[in-house]
Design a protein around this motif. Structure first.
Motif, PDB file in Angstrom:
ATOM      1  N   GLN A  23      -1.065   7.425  -3.292  1.00 19.01           N
ATOM      2  CA  GLN A  23      -1.261   8.498  -4.255  1.00 19.01           C
ATOM      3  C   GLN A  23      -1.126   9.886  -3.643  1.00 19.01           C
ATOM      4  N   SER A  24      -0.926   9.930  -2.326  1.00 19.26           N
ATOM      5  CA  SER A  24      -0.753  11.214  -1.655  1.00 19.26           C
ATOM      6  C   SER A  24       0.127  11.004  -0.432  1.00 19.26           C
ATOM      7  N   LEU A  25       0.646  12.109   0.092  1.00 22.47           N
ATOM      8  CA  LEU A  25       1.496  12.014   1.276  1.00 22.47           C
ATOM      9  C   LEU A  25       0.711  11.516   2.472  1.00 22.47           C
ATOM     10  N   GLY A  26      -0.545  11.945   2.587  1.00 22.43           N
ATOM     11  CA  GLY A  26      -1.390  11.480   3.688  1.00 22.43           C
ATOM     12  C   GLY A  26      -1.589   9.974   3.656  1.00 22.43           C
ATOM     13  N   GLN A  27      -1.838   9.425   2.483  1.00 16.42           N
ATOM     14  CA  GLN A  27      -1.986   7.979   2.350  1.00 16.42           C
ATOM     15  C   GLN A  27      -0.696   7.257   2.740  1.00 16.42           C
ATOM     16  N   LEU A  28       0.436   7.792   2.292  1.00 16.82           N
ATOM     17  CA  LEU A  28       1.719   7.151   2.582  1.00 16.82           C
ATOM     18  C   LEU A  28       1.988   7.117   4.088  1.00 16.82           C
ATOM     19  N   VAL A  29       1.712   8.219   4.773  1.00 15.84           N
ATOM     20  CA  VAL A  29       1.910   8.261   6.230  1.00 15.84           C
ATOM     21  C   VAL A  29       0.992   7.254   6.915  1.00 15.84           C
TER      22      VAL A  29
ATOM     23  N   LEU B 287       0.821  -1.205   0.000  1.00 14.95           N
ATOM     24  CA  LEU B 287       0.000   0.000   0.000  1.00 14.95           C
ATOM     25  C   LEU B 287       0.858   1.259   0.000  1.00 14.95           C
ATOM     26  N   CYS B 288       1.996   1.221   0.699  1.00 12.53           N
ATOM     27  CA  CYS B 288       2.914   2.374   0.687  1.00 12.53           C
ATOM     28  C   CYS B 288       3.396   2.661  -0.735  1.00 12.53           C
ATOM     29  N   GLY B 289       3.730   1.595  -1.465  1.00 20.66           N
ATOM     30  CA  GLY B 289       4.177   1.764  -2.843  1.00 20.66           C
ATOM     31  C   GLY B 289       3.088   2.298  -3.751  1.00 20.66           C
ATOM     32  N   LEU B 290       1.840   2.006  -3.410  1.00 22.09           N
ATOM     33  CA  LEU B 290       0.708   2.433  -4.235  1.00 22.09           C
ATOM     34  C   LEU B 290       0.136   3.783  -3.818  1.00 22.09           C
TER      35      LEU B 290
ATOM     36  N   VAL C   6       2.069   3.943   9.158  1.00 23.25           N
ATOM     37  CA  VAL C   6       1.578   3.644  10.509  1.00 23.25           C
ATOM     38  C   VAL C   6       1.205   2.170  10.610  1.00 23.25           C
ATOM     39  N   LEU C   7       0.539   1.636   9.571  1.00 26.92           N
ATOM     40  CA  LEU C   7       0.203   0.205   9.545  1.00 26.92           C
ATOM     41  C   LEU C   7       1.472  -0.644   9.556  1.00 26.92           C
ATOM     42  N   GLN C   8       2.477  -0.224   8.813  1.00 25.98           N
ATOM     43  CA  GLN C   8       3.759  -0.932   8.833  1.00 25.98           C
ATOM     44  C   GLN C   8       4.342  -0.971  10.233  1.00 25.98           C
TER      45      GLN C   8
END
Length: 492
Positions: A106-112, A101-104, A116-118
């Motif tokens: 589409q925004s900085l908010g999603q990546l953060v 999901l981090c690789g996918l 957190v899940l990681q």
């Protein structure tokens, strides 16, 4: 032909648990430890991708760190209550899915959010996996287990900057996360087929106050320690989170000492061997990881080289650790942990101190040689201290012990980065001259001196270790011995 898959599955299910746990845990450890260093290299590319400054994407690492700190304290209880295999595979699956999901994102908010899940998965993986290892290996064979664990913990941090640089330069930052997926899927499939469940009977109720205090206290303290040097120690945010974290951790000690089934079993510190070995881990992690943090900054900022160059320069440390593991395991039983750890930390302190002599014209091969010897010395610290720490810990408390051990190691790493980062920012890595900004090597020299002092403090704790307390780990292993976890299960 139809029976072949069934036969293969049945054979995998009966695989020796020492082998099965080692394979799965090494894969998981390599993936999670690598992730902690490889992402740093990708931060500039991520900032460019989302149109942000490098400092504004700090949440990518902070989110991971905070969630890891929150859930690491609950790992031991969850493993004992729901089963080590079940919790470990859940954490591994969560980490793998979150990586994809981090690789996918589409925004900085999603990546953060996905980081957190990681962190949730990473916080559970290491303590639970370590508990499985030490329950499967009898005390006399735990040096073998430590020899297995040292490979990912030594190799992954050194490989992170190299692999990260190659990924970012020749592919994209997304592949820094995607590369976890095949490793995670393979480890998950192997673990589901080969691991046997380990469950601890008589587990007490969930300690909600302890979980909240430990999670909030550790998260706040670690945030302040890791971000203080960059944001400034006088920043209201750093002061608030730092003091708040210390207050919560102080309250945690009071609450946990009065709780019948604490989330963090602080009474384990009454075990002299466990306490001294964890303090060795704190000081050695602070000195070593602080050095690993400062050295790439010096190579890139002062020498003007690329991230890949700094990674190749620090890589000999891992080679030294791996080369010495075979030697340490051979004479651990004869020499004992006290002298091995004291000698290893003394050598580490001397080698780090030599880095204070590195200047603008120093050949980097001298630096690599120093780091290789540092790795040789550190192997005499990490393996014996990890083996001896759990020598006197009874099996029912192994989950709690590995949780507490990993909390201490995480704090040690944060302290090292905080102290050395503060030295760099306090002195300044550049000085103003008539010819413009020039690198100021004295900042790096003082930082290395501080790291050497941390390693030297570890020698004091090493000398407090009594070899007789670790006698069970120094006995000759019985080739026909049954894993302790299986004996305990049979006795029940």
């Amino acid at each position: 032909m139809r029976d072949e898959p069934t036969t293969l599955v049945s054979r995998l299910a009966q695989l020796d648990q020492k082998i099965a746990i080692s394979v799965v845990f090494v894969a998981a450890m390599f993936m999670t430890v690598l992730d902690s260093t490889i992402v740093n290299v990708a931060i500039p590319a991520i900032a460019t991708e989302f149109g942000q400054s490098a400092s504004s994407v700090a949440g990518v690492n902070v989110g991971f760190l905070v969630s890891l700190a929150v859930f690491i304290s609950a790992a031991g209880w969850l493993g004992d209550r729901f089963g080590m295999k079940r919790v470990f595979l859940f954490a591994l699956a969560l980490f793998t899915v979150a990586s994809a999901l981090c690789g996918l994102a589409q925004s900085l908010g999603q990546l953060v959010a996905f980081r957190v899940l990681q962190g949730v998965g990473g916080g559970l993986l290491t303590p639970v996996g370590m508990a499985m290892m030490f329950r499967a290996f009898p005390p006399a064979e735990r040096m073998r287990a430590s020899r297995v664990l040292i490979v990912p913990t030594a190799l992954a941090p050194a490989l992170g900057p190299i692999i990260g640089g190659l990924m970012v330069d020749h592919a994209s930052w997304n592949w820094v996360f995607y590369m976890n997926v095949p490793i995670g899927v393979a480890a998950l499939a192997f673990g589901a087929l080969c691991l046997r469940e380990q469950r601890q009977p008589g587990v007490g109720p969930f300690d909600l106050p302890g979980f909240v205090l430990a999670g909030a206290g550790l998260a706040s303290a670690l945030y302040a320690l890791t971000e203080g040097a960059q944001k400034g120690w006088s920043s209201p945010l750093i002061v608030g989170t730092g003091l708040g974290g210390l207050a919560l951790l102080g309250l945690l000690v009071v609450v946990e000492s009065r709780t019948e089934h604490p989330m963090l079993d602080l009474s384990l510190f009454r075990n002299r061997l466990f306490f001294t070995c964890t303090m060795v881990t704190v000081t050695s992690s602070a000195g070593f990881l602080g050095t690993v943090y400062v050295l790439p900054v010096m190579i890139q900022k002062a020498r003007g080289l690329e991230a890949t160059d700094s990674g190749l320069t620090t890589f000999p440390t891992a080679l030294g650790i791996i080369c010495a593991t075979q030697l340490v395991s051979r004479y651990y039983a004869k020499v004992g942990p006290r002298r091995l750890i004291a000698a290893g930390l003394s050598g580490t302190a001397v080698m780090i101190a030599l880095l204070t002599q590195v200047g603008p014209d120093t050949n980097l091969w001298w630096v690599r040689a120093i780091l290789f010897v540092t790795g040789l010395c550190l192997s005499h610290v990490f393996m014996p201290s990890q083996t001896a720490a759990f020598a006197a810990v009874p099996l029912p408390r192994m989950g709690a012990a590995t949780t507490l051990f990993n909390v201490q190691r995480q704090l040690g790493a944060a302290i090292g980065v905080a102290v050395l980062g503060s030295v760099l920012s306090g002195i300044g890595i550049f000085t103003v001259t008539p010819h413009g900004l020039q690198p100021q090597y004295s900042a790096y020299h003082w930082a290395f001196a501080a790291a050497a002092l941390m390693a030297a403090v570890g020698v004091v704790f090493a000398l407090l270790i009594r070899d007789r307390d670790a006698a069970s780990t120094m006995a000759a292993p019985d080739a026909n011995s049954t894993p302790v976890a299986e004996k305990a299960a049979g006795a029940r």
